[in-house]
Design an enzyme around this catalytic site. Structure first.
Site, PDB file in Angstrom:
ATOM      1  N   SER A  68      -3.385   8.454   4.739  1.00 47.14           N
ATOM      2  CA  SER A  68      -2.173   8.340   5.553  1.00 47.14           C
ATOM      3  C   SER A  68      -2.238   6.954   6.163  1.00 47.14           C
ATOM      4  O   SER A  68      -3.335   6.371   6.255  1.00 47.14           O
ATOM      5  CB  SER A  68      -2.206   9.378   6.685  1.00 47.14           C
ATOM      6  OG  SER A  68      -1.286   9.041   7.704  1.00 47.14           O
ATOM      7  N   TYR A  98      -6.278  13.790  14.072  1.00 49.92           N
ATOM      8  CA  TYR A  98      -5.800  13.437  12.725  1.00 49.92           C
ATOM      9  C   TYR A  98      -6.155  11.988  12.398  1.00 49.92           C
ATOM     10  O   TYR A  98      -6.663  11.688  11.310  1.00 49.92           O
ATOM     11  CB  TYR A  98      -4.288  13.654  12.688  1.00 49.92           C
ATOM     12  CG  TYR A  98      -3.623  13.437  11.343  1.00 49.92           C
ATOM     13  CD1 TYR A  98      -3.771  14.369  10.312  1.00 49.92           C
ATOM     14  CD2 TYR A  98      -2.814  12.322  11.110  1.00 49.92           C
ATOM     15  CE1 TYR A  98      -3.131  14.183   9.085  1.00 49.92           C
ATOM     16  CE2 TYR A  98      -2.171  12.134   9.892  1.00 49.92           C
ATOM     17  CZ  TYR A  98      -2.326  13.064   8.879  1.00 49.92           C
ATOM     18  OH  TYR A  98      -1.690  12.885   7.677  1.00 49.92           O
TER      19      TYR A  98
HETATM   20  N1  LIG Z   1       3.876  14.449   5.115  1.00 53.12           N
HETATM   21  C1  LIG Z   1       3.529  13.240   5.541  1.00 53.12           C
HETATM   22  O1  LIG Z   1       4.316  12.544   6.209  1.00 53.12           O
HETATM   23  C2  LIG Z   1       2.181  12.671   5.189  1.00 53.12           C
HETATM   24  C3  LIG Z   1       1.995  11.289   5.377  1.00 53.12           C
HETATM   25  C4  LIG Z   1       0.764  10.725   5.069  1.00 53.12           C
HETATM   26  C5  LIG Z   1      -0.248  11.509   4.561  1.00 53.12           C
HETATM   27  N2  LIG Z   1      -0.045  12.854   4.384  1.00 53.12           N
HETATM   28  C6  LIG Z   1      -1.169  13.631   3.852  1.00 53.12           C
HETATM   29  O2  LIG Z   1      -0.777  14.218   2.624  1.00 53.12           O
HETATM   30  C7  LIG Z   1      -1.539  15.407   2.406  1.00 53.12           C
HETATM   31  C8  LIG Z   1      -0.594  16.545   2.045  1.00 53.12           C
HETATM   32  O3  LIG Z   1       0.237  16.797   3.151  1.00 53.12           O
HETATM   33  P1  LIG Z   1       1.723  17.371   3.039  1.00 53.12           P
HETATM   34  O4  LIG Z   1       2.600  16.424   3.757  1.00 53.12           O
HETATM   35  O5  LIG Z   1       2.028  17.766   1.649  1.00 53.12           O
HETATM   36  O6  LIG Z   1       1.554  18.628   4.012  1.00 53.12           O
HETATM   37  P2  LIG Z   1       1.828  20.179   3.857  1.00 53.12           P
HETATM   38  O7  LIG Z   1       3.134  20.408   3.193  1.00 53.12           O
HETATM   39  O8  LIG Z   1       1.589  20.747   5.208  1.00 53.12           O
HETATM   40  O9  LIG Z   1       0.681  20.643   2.843  1.00 53.12           O
HETATM   41  C9  LIG Z   1      -0.668  20.682   3.210  1.00 53.12           C
HETATM   42  C10 LIG Z   1      -1.452  21.320   2.092  1.00 53.12           C
HETATM   43  O10 LIG Z   1      -2.822  21.433   2.517  1.00 53.12           O
HETATM   44  C11 LIG Z   1      -3.236  22.786   2.372  1.00 53.12           C
HETATM   45  N3  LIG Z   1      -4.174  23.179   3.418  1.00 53.12           N
HETATM   46  C12 LIG Z   1      -4.019  23.041   4.758  1.00 53.12           C
HETATM   47  N4  LIG Z   1      -5.043  23.604   5.408  1.00 53.12           N
HETATM   48  C13 LIG Z   1      -5.880  24.120   4.457  1.00 53.12           C
HETATM   49  C14 LIG Z   1      -7.101  24.839   4.500  1.00 53.12           C
HETATM   50  N5  LIG Z   1      -7.672  25.199   5.658  1.00 53.12           N
HETATM   51  N6  LIG Z   1      -7.688  25.186   3.326  1.00 53.12           N
HETATM   52  C15 LIG Z   1      -7.110  24.871   2.144  1.00 53.12           C
HETATM   53  N7  LIG Z   1      -5.936  24.194   2.034  1.00 53.12           N
HETATM   54  C16 LIG Z   1      -5.341  23.835   3.193  1.00 53.12           C
HETATM   55  C17 LIG Z   1      -1.934  23.601   2.486  1.00 53.12           C
HETATM   56  O11 LIG Z   1      -2.038  24.844   1.820  1.00 53.12           O
HETATM   57  P3  LIG Z   1      -2.140  26.295   2.541  1.00 53.12           P
HETATM   58  O12 LIG Z   1      -1.416  26.211   3.844  1.00 53.12           O
HETATM   59  O13 LIG Z   1      -1.516  27.208   1.535  1.00 53.12           O
HETATM   60  O14 LIG Z   1      -3.601  26.495   2.693  1.00 53.12           O
HETATM   61  C18 LIG Z   1      -0.954  22.704   1.752  1.00 53.12           C
HETATM   62  O15 LIG Z   1      -1.024  22.935   0.373  1.00 53.12           O
HETATM   63  C19 LIG Z   1      -2.339  15.640   3.682  1.00 53.12           C
HETATM   64  O16 LIG Z   1      -3.657  15.172   3.520  1.00 53.12           O
HETATM   65  C20 LIG Z   1      -1.609  14.789   4.713  1.00 53.12           C
HETATM   66  O17 LIG Z   1      -2.452  14.392   5.756  1.00 53.12           O
HETATM   67  C21 LIG Z   1       1.143  13.438   4.672  1.00 53.12           C
END
Ligand SMILES: NC(=O)c1ccc[n+]([C@@H]2O[C@H](COP(=O)([O-])OP(=O)(O)OC[C@H]3O[C@@H](n4cnc5c(N)ncnc54)[C@H](OP(=O)(O)O)[C@@H]3O)[C@@H](O)[C@H]2O)c1
Length: 243
Positions: free
Chosen positions: A144, A157
């Site tokens: 991120s 975070y």
């Molecule tokens: N969205 C943004 O703006 C953004 C920006 C920069 C970086 N990111 C990064 O991108 C990545 C994906 O995020 P996203 O935006 O797609 O978020 P999201 O829609 O909330 O998805 C998060 C994913 O992580 C899984 N997860 C969370 N806790 C978990 C646990 N305890 N065990 C196993 N799996 C777990 C969730 O699955 P379950 O809930 O089914 O377990 C889900 O598949 C993350 O690392 C995030 O920090 C996101």
């Protein structure tokens, strides 16, 4: 640049149940890569695997909570048992707590560190010997911009993503001899459930799409020549350049 054919490769994608991880899993499967998907939500993973199979790809899932320190090694074992090899690891699972440092509890701090930083460490540790055994591989860390910048109310975070960046740099140095490449992707706001927690004011048209991240992942995997892109930083078109 000569493009690498990905057919027959095997990848693990964590956090594949929705958002960025789901888009990456679909994109990898479309390239002919067999995907081992993981997350806690079995229902969403079933839908993902159904979508992959309907598109002619190969996908299998394992329901796991990555807060369990034993989960990563188990996942790598299942992947080898199912597909016989491992070439690609996408450490994408992540979670966030939107609170000031003063308000963040120890349990919240530990959960954010466990999913965003410890799980990628344990998954990489378990995966690397098997990648080395097939002559090399690729680890992609979904970090991120919080891996290099800081935002109020994102203390745990930001700490976890900085840890993931530091860990990834050392990992890249240590596994270079085994032809394993480690890439970090640092997006700004992406249109997923997670951003809704932090910036509910932003509309989807102002956000990066999960498919944009998946395209970068495919670029990194297919353009595997003498030139290596260690890190990719992506910002929303409307946000300040170089912030
Ligand atoms: N969205 C943004 O703006 C953004 C920006 C920069 C970086 N990111 C990064 O991108 C990545 C994906 O995020 P996203 O935006 O797609 O978020 P999201 O829609 O909330 O998805 C998060 C994913 O992580 C899984 N997860 C969370 N806790 C978990 C646990 N305890 N065990 C196993 N799996 C777990 C969730 O699955 P379950 O809930 O089914 O377990 C889900 O598949 C993350 O690392 C995030 O920090 C996101």
């Amino acid at each position: 640049m000569k493009k690498t054919d990905l057919k027959g490769k095997v990848a693990i994608v964590s956090g594949a149940s929705r958002g960025i991880g789901k888009a990456i899993a679909m994109a990898l499967a479309a390239e002919g890569i067999a995907v081992m998907a993981t997350a806690r939500s079995g229902k969403q993973l079933t839908e993902l695997v159904t979508d992959i199979e309907h598109s002619g790809g190969t996908g299998v899932y394992v329901v796991q909570d990555l807060a369990d320190p034993g989960a990563p090694a188990m996942l790598v074992d299942r992947t080898l048992h199912t597909f016989g090899r491992l070439d690609i690891l996408v450490n994408n699972a992540g979670c966030m707590v939107v609170k000031s440092i003063q308000e963040t509890s120890l349990a919240e701090w530990e959960q954010v560190m466990a999913i965003n930083a410890r799980a990628p460490f344990l998954l990489s540790q378990a995966a690397c010997p098997h990648m080395a055994a097939v002559g090399g591989g690729t680890i992609i860390q979904i970090v991120s911009v919080a891996g290099v910048t800081s935002y109020p109310d994102q203390g745990a975070y930001t700490a976890a993503k900085h840890a993931l960046m530091g860990f990834s740099k050392v990992l890249a140095q240590e596994v270079q001899k085994d032809q394993i490449r480690v890439h970090t992707i640092l997006p700004g706001g992406v249109d997923t459930d997670m951003i809704g927690q932090v910036r509910p004011d932003l509309t989807p048209s102002e956000l990066i799409s999960p498919a944009d991240i998946a395209e970068v992942v495919i670029f990194l995997l297919t353009h595997r020549s003498c030139a290596v892109i260690d890190s990719v930083r992506m910002r929303r078109a409307v946000s300040d350049p170089w912030f």
